[in-house]
Design a protein around this motif. Structure first.
Motif, PDB file in Angstrom:
ATOM      1  N   PRO A 211       0.829  -1.212   0.000  1.00 20.26           N
ATOM      2  CA  PRO A 211       0.000   0.000   0.000  1.00 20.26           C
ATOM      3  C   PRO A 211       0.864   1.263   0.000  1.00 20.26           C
ATOM      4  N   VAL A 212       0.469   2.224  -0.811  1.00 20.23           N
ATOM      5  CA  VAL A 212       1.259   3.445  -0.978  1.00 20.23           C
ATOM      6  C   VAL A 212       1.521   4.129   0.356  1.00 20.23           C
ATOM      7  N   GLU A 213       0.518   4.147   1.226  1.00 19.02           N
ATOM      8  CA  GLU A 213       0.669   4.857   2.499  1.00 19.02           C
ATOM      9  C   GLU A 213       1.627   4.149   3.458  1.00 19.02           C
ATOM     10  N   GLU A 214       1.893   2.865   3.213  1.00 16.45           N
ATOM     11  CA  GLU A 214       2.790   2.116   4.096  1.00 16.45           C
ATOM     12  C   GLU A 214       4.250   2.144   3.633  1.00 16.45           C
ATOM     13  N   ARG A 215       4.491   2.508   2.394  1.00 12.06           N
ATOM     14  CA  ARG A 215       5.841   2.416   1.825  1.00 12.06           C
ATOM     15  C   ARG A 215       6.872   3.277   2.549  1.00 12.06           C
ATOM     16  N   PRO A 216       6.595   4.564   2.841  1.00 11.95           N
ATOM     17  CA  PRO A 216       7.622   5.360   3.531  1.00 11.95           C
ATOM     18  C   PRO A 216       8.011   4.776   4.888  1.00 11.95           C
ATOM     19  N   ARG A 217       7.043   4.293   5.648  1.00 11.39           N
ATOM     20  CA  ARG A 217       7.352   3.719   6.964  1.00 11.39           C
ATOM     21  C   ARG A 217       8.210   2.467   6.831  1.00 11.39           C
ATOM     22  N   ILE A 218       7.856   1.593   5.897  1.00 13.91           N
ATOM     23  CA  ILE A 218       8.624   0.358   5.697  1.00 13.91           C
ATOM     24  C   ILE A 218      10.047   0.692   5.264  1.00 13.91           C
ATOM     25  N   ALA A 219      10.184   1.640   4.330  1.00  7.30           N
ATOM     26  CA  ALA A 219      11.519   2.048   3.874  1.00  7.30           C
ATOM     27  C   ALA A 219      12.331   2.618   5.030  1.00  7.30           C
ATOM     28  N   PHE A 220      11.703   3.463   5.825  1.00  9.36           N
ATOM     29  CA  PHE A 220      12.396   4.093   6.951  1.00  9.36           C
ATOM     30  C   PHE A 220      12.876   3.059   7.967  1.00  9.36           C
ATOM     31  N   GLU A 221      11.994   2.155   8.352  1.00  2.00           N
ATOM     32  CA  GLU A 221      12.361   1.141   9.349  1.00  2.00           C
ATOM     33  C   GLU A 221      13.465   0.228   8.823  1.00  2.00           C
ATOM     34  N   THR A 222      13.428  -0.069   7.532  1.00  2.00           N
ATOM     35  CA  THR A 222      14.466  -0.921   6.941  1.00  2.00           C
ATOM     36  C   THR A 222      15.816  -0.216   6.960  1.00  2.00           C
ATOM     37  N   VAL A 223      15.830   1.073   6.595  1.00  2.08           N
ATOM     38  CA  VAL A 223      17.078   1.840   6.593  1.00  2.08           C
ATOM     39  C   VAL A 223      17.639   1.964   8.013  1.00  2.08           C
ATOM     40  N   VAL A 224      16.782   2.276   8.967  1.00  2.00           N
ATOM     41  CA  VAL A 224      17.232   2.435  10.354  1.00  2.00           C
ATOM     42  C   VAL A 224      17.851   1.137  10.879  1.00  2.00           C
ATOM     43  N   SER A 225      17.206   0.019  10.585  1.00  2.00           N
ATOM     44  CA  SER A 225      17.736  -1.267  11.056  1.00  2.00           C
ATOM     45  C   SER A 225      19.097  -1.562  10.441  1.00  2.00           C
ATOM     46  N   ALA A 226      19.278  -1.206   9.168  1.00  2.00           N
ATOM     47  CA  ALA A 226      20.571  -1.420   8.511  1.00  2.00           C
ATOM     48  C   ALA A 226      21.651  -0.550   9.146  1.00  2.00           C
ATOM     49  N   LEU A 227      21.294   0.679   9.486  1.00  2.00           N
ATOM     50  CA  LEU A 227      22.263   1.605  10.071  1.00  2.00           C
ATOM     51  C   LEU A 227      22.731   1.151  11.449  1.00  2.00           C
ATOM     52  N   VAL A 228      21.816   0.641  12.262  1.00  2.00           N
ATOM     53  CA  VAL A 228      22.175   0.308  13.650  1.00  2.00           C
ATOM     54  C   VAL A 228      22.629  -1.138  13.823  1.00  2.00           C
ATOM     55  N   ALA A 229      22.422  -1.995  12.813  1.00  2.00           N
ATOM     56  CA  ALA A 229      22.850  -3.391  12.910  1.00  2.00           C
ATOM     57  C   ALA A 229      24.378  -3.457  12.903  1.00  2.00           C
ATOM     58  N   GLU A 230      24.945  -4.057  13.916  1.00  2.00           N
ATOM     59  CA  GLU A 230      26.401  -4.078  14.098  1.00  2.00           C
ATOM     60  C   GLU A 230      27.135  -4.686  12.907  1.00  2.00           C
ATOM     61  N   GLU A 231      26.563  -5.710  12.286  1.00  2.00           N
ATOM     62  CA  GLU A 231      27.286  -6.472  11.275  1.00  2.00           C
ATOM     63  C   GLU A 231      26.886  -6.132   9.843  1.00  2.00           C
ATOM     64  N   GLU A 232      26.062  -5.108   9.656  1.00  2.00           N
ATOM     65  CA  GLU A 232      25.575  -4.794   8.309  1.00  2.00           C
ATOM     66  C   GLU A 232      26.398  -3.657   7.694  1.00  2.00           C
ATOM     67  N   PHE A 233      27.011  -3.946   6.538  1.00  2.00           N
ATOM     68  CA  PHE A 233      27.815  -2.941   5.841  1.00  2.00           C
ATOM     69  C   PHE A 233      27.467  -2.837   4.360  1.00  2.00           C
ATOM     70  N   ASN A 234      26.510  -3.636   3.903  1.00  2.00           N
ATOM     71  CA  ASN A 234      26.172  -3.653   2.475  1.00  2.00           C
ATOM     72  C   ASN A 234      25.032  -2.680   2.195  1.00  2.00           C
ATOM     73  N   PHE A 235      25.355  -1.396   2.102  1.00  2.00           N
ATOM     74  CA  PHE A 235      24.313  -0.381   1.909  1.00  2.00           C
ATOM     75  C   PHE A 235      23.992  -0.150   0.438  1.00  2.00           C
ATOM     76  N   GLY A 236      24.845  -0.631  -0.452  1.00  2.00           N
ATOM     77  CA  GLY A 236      24.570  -0.478  -1.873  1.00  2.00           C
ATOM     78  C   GLY A 236      23.288  -1.189  -2.279  1.00  2.00           C
ATOM     79  N   GLU A 237      23.091  -2.398  -1.749  1.00  2.00           N
ATOM     80  CA  GLU A 237      21.874  -3.156  -2.056  1.00  2.00           C
ATOM     81  C   GLU A 237      20.639  -2.411  -1.580  1.00  2.00           C
ATOM     82  N   LEU A 238      20.749  -1.785  -0.408  1.00  2.00           N
ATOM     83  CA  LEU A 238      19.606  -1.071   0.156  1.00  2.00           C
ATOM     84  C   LEU A 238      19.258   0.162  -0.665  1.00  2.00           C
TER      85      LEU A 238
END
Length: 403
Positions: A211-238
């Motif tokens: 749903p269009v109204e859910e996309r920004p929230r899902i994108a935001f939560e995914t980005v935040v989790s990637a940023l704070v995850a200790e072992e995640e460094f593959n930001f190109g895929e994101l």
């Protein structure tokens, strides 16, 4: 005896019961409540009468996601419509579609009501592999929402193993499963697992299905989790996920600046994003509590970028260069390099005596336009060197033949 033309009491009672159970009455009630949906209701009446259950299922799925049913206030109406109309077709509909319908009806209900709603259909779904997978996923979601994360985790762990071992599981099933797993990891505050599940969810889910109204929230939560995850460094895929542009124009748009800094491994962009968006970061608990983690990861990404930009034969970095580029003290350089090697971001050797780091390998990353230009420059240089070598060989060839 009874008068001619009269009906026995038993028959009258049966007829009355049949009328009460007549699904047409439920459709008529919906027509009065939602006259704007009359066209879809006419189709349902037609498909029900002609027993075209595939078409009825499709129309019903479209009807149930109409605007009147998208708010939590529609919970009672949806459940009433399910009991008076939909439930009677449980043996007629495709089982996977049936679980989809159950999911829509259960969505606005409380977790306890939702679990009671879906429980009677467990046995019926066991005869279809994909329907069973989808039903168990739905149960895992409701268990998570009810707070029973232990039972939800056990169920989803076992289900994940089954799905992984199964052959050609529908993308729809994969999508719902990974979305539910992401919900569990979010509830358990495990960003690394949440990010992985979210990326898999996006991989199996067409953007138009979100749903269009859910996309920004899902994108935001995914980005935040990637940023704070200790072992995640593959930001190109994101950065290349289709859902990321949906952040533009939303209250979450600012997170893209931080994502860009991590993707490019540039401290200037990182410092600028931090300074510019400090208020938003402080309002995001996951980011506010992860300041040290963000900086550590930025140092490692900056080291990767420094090594990547060096020509392969010149990847001998001195401690002073690393300290300046990665914004760390001279005494912290060796620790940074060792941590980066342990995380398999780079490989090489450390010369502690001469304070040098020889990098032999940098973890592959998705190439953005800037890195593609850099690679093109290197290929041009290689082609030029090859041309010079060829000219030299052509010049010395006659001498070699004479001698």
């Amino acid at each position: 005896s009874r008068p001619f033309g009269s009906t026995p009491l038993e028959t009258q009672s049966a007829d009355r019961g049949a009328m009460e159970a007549d699904p047409s009455a439920a459709l008529e009630a919906q027509r009065k409540a939602h006259p704007e949906l009359g066209e879809q209701l006419d189709k349902m009446q037609k498909y029900m009468t002609t027993k075209l259950y595939h078409q009825l299922t499709q129309t019903l799925l479209e009807y149930l996601v109409s605007p009147p049913f998208t708010s939590p206030a529609a919970a009672d109406e949806l459940k009433g419509f399910f009991d008076s109309f939909i439930k009677g077709f449980d043996s007629k509909f495709d089982k996977v579609r049936w679980v989809q319908i159950l999911s829509i009806i259960a969505k606005p209900q409380t977790p306890a009501v939702a679990l009671d709603l879906i429980a009677p259909f467990e046995e019926a779904m066991s005869g279809s592999r994909d329907a069973k997978f989808l039903w168990q996923t739905l149960k895992g979601e409701k268990l998570t929402l009810s707070g029973d994360t232990e039972a939800a985790k056990e169920l989803l762990d076992n289900l994940g193993s089954e799905i992984e071992a199964a052959y050609e599981v529908q993308a729809l099933i994969q999508s719902h499963f990974h979305k539910t797993q992401a919900l569990l990891w979010k509830t358990l505050s495990r960003p690394q697992e949440f990010y992985k599940s979210s990326i898999l969810y996006l991989a199996f889910t067409p953007l138009e299905a979100i749903p269009v109204e859910e996309r920004p929230r899902i994108a935001f939560e995914t980005v935040v989790s990637a940023l704070v995850a200790e072992e995640e460094f593959n930001f190109g895929e994101l950065t290349q996920q289709e859902i990321i542009p949906s952040l533009e124009g939303s209250p979450f748009a600012w997170i893209r600046e931080l994502l860009q800094a991590f993707s490019e491994g540039k401290f200037d962009l990182f410092d600028s994003a931090i300074a510019k968006n400090k208020a938003q970061m402080d309002a995001t608990p996951e980011l506010k509590s992860a300041g040290d983690t963000l900086r550590r990861k930025m140092c490692a990404l900056s080291l990767m970028e420094l090594a990547f930009r060096k020509p392969k034969k010149q990847r001998c970095l001195n401690f002073g260069e690393i300290a300046q580029h990665c914004r760390v003290g001279a005494s912290e350089v060796e620790h940074l390099v060792m941590k980066s090697m342990c995380a398999d971001l780079i490989r090489g050797q450390i010369d502690e005596v001469n304070e040098l780091v020889t990098v032999t390998w940098v973890k592959p990353r998705i190439l953005d336009p800037v890195r593609i230009d850099l690679m093109r420059e290197r290929m041009d240089a290689w082609a030029s060197q090859t041309g010079l070598l060829l000219e030299h060989l052509e010049q010395v060839t006659p001498e070699l033949l004479v001698s």
